[in-house]
Design a protein around this motif. Sequence first.
Motif, mmCIF file in Angstrom:
data_model
loop_
_atom_site.group_PDB
_atom_site.id
_atom_site.type_symbol
_atom_site.label_atom_id
_atom_site.label_comp_id
_atom_site.label_asym_id
_atom_site.label_seq_id
_atom_site.Cartn_x
_atom_site.Cartn_y
_atom_site.Cartn_z
ATOM 1 N N LYS A 81 31.102 45.918 72.711
ATOM 2 C CA LYS A 81 29.747 46.340 72.364
ATOM 3 C C LYS A 81 29.489 47.800 72.714
ATOM 4 O O LYS A 81 28.856 48.524 71.941
ATOM 5 C CB LYS A 81 28.725 45.441 73.064
ATOM 6 N N ASP A 82 29.976 48.269 73.860
ATOM 7 C CA ASP A 82 29.719 49.644 74.262
ATOM 8 C C ASP A 82 30.356 50.641 73.299
ATOM 9 O O ASP A 82 29.774 51.688 72.990
ATOM 10 C CB ASP A 82 30.191 49.910 75.692
ATOM 11 N N GLU A 85 28.250 50.692 70.076
ATOM 12 C CA GLU A 85 27.025 51.467 70.285
ATOM 13 C C GLU A 85 27.295 52.969 70.285
ATOM 14 O O GLU A 85 26.523 53.741 69.713
ATOM 15 C CB GLU A 85 26.327 51.054 71.584
ATOM 16 N N ARG A 88 27.890 53.960 66.718
ATOM 17 C CA ARG A 88 26.622 53.927 65.982
ATOM 18 C C ARG A 88 25.764 55.146 66.307
ATOM 19 O O ARG A 88 25.255 55.817 65.404
ATOM 20 C CB ARG A 88 25.848 52.647 66.293
ATOM 21 N N GLU A 89 25.601 55.436 67.590
ATOM 22 C CA GLU A 89 24.775 56.575 67.999
ATOM 23 C C GLU A 89 25.317 57.881 67.430
ATOM 24 O O GLU A 89 24.554 58.716 66.925
ATOM 25 C CB GLU A 89 24.699 56.652 69.524
#
Length: 172
Positions: A81-82, A85, A88-89
């Motif tokens: 997940k990290d 993210e 994505r960012e």
Amino acid sequence: MSYQLFLGVDGGGTKTNVALMNESGEVVSEASGGPSNPLRVGVETAVANITKALNEACDAAGFSRGDVVAATLGLAGVRRKDIRERVRESFVARSGIRKTHVTTDAEIALYGTTFGKAGIVVIAGTGSVCLGINDKGERAVAGGWGPLAGDEGGGRGIADQALHRIAKASDG
């Protein structure tokens, strides 16, 4: 004239393919770029390769990046997940496409094959992974750990096995 386009990305350890689709569901432009597995090339390089391919797809069809209203990035190396993210960012910051979903390449391959129904998909590209879903919606995954932890069914794993066998044959 303003358009509403949707971006689909299939990115792996060797290359990235992008497709732009219109509201009617037709693919209106495609392009390819360098690798986008963030574990192999880093988040910034992965996102730069995706963005470059996106720009090429837009330019080829005469669209603006501002016409893209949503994106799904299906990438190798984003099981955690990290990492998803961070990708994505970085992608949102570079592209301005706020509605961006990052998932694994196995997930997009499975959905593209089964349209959400029960089934199984095996990817044997640069790396390898198997993902399945049953009638209850339960998922199971095997592999996809990369070359250090075990990617025997991917291109690198197969090449490593071939080189080991050649060396042993040469030794007699």
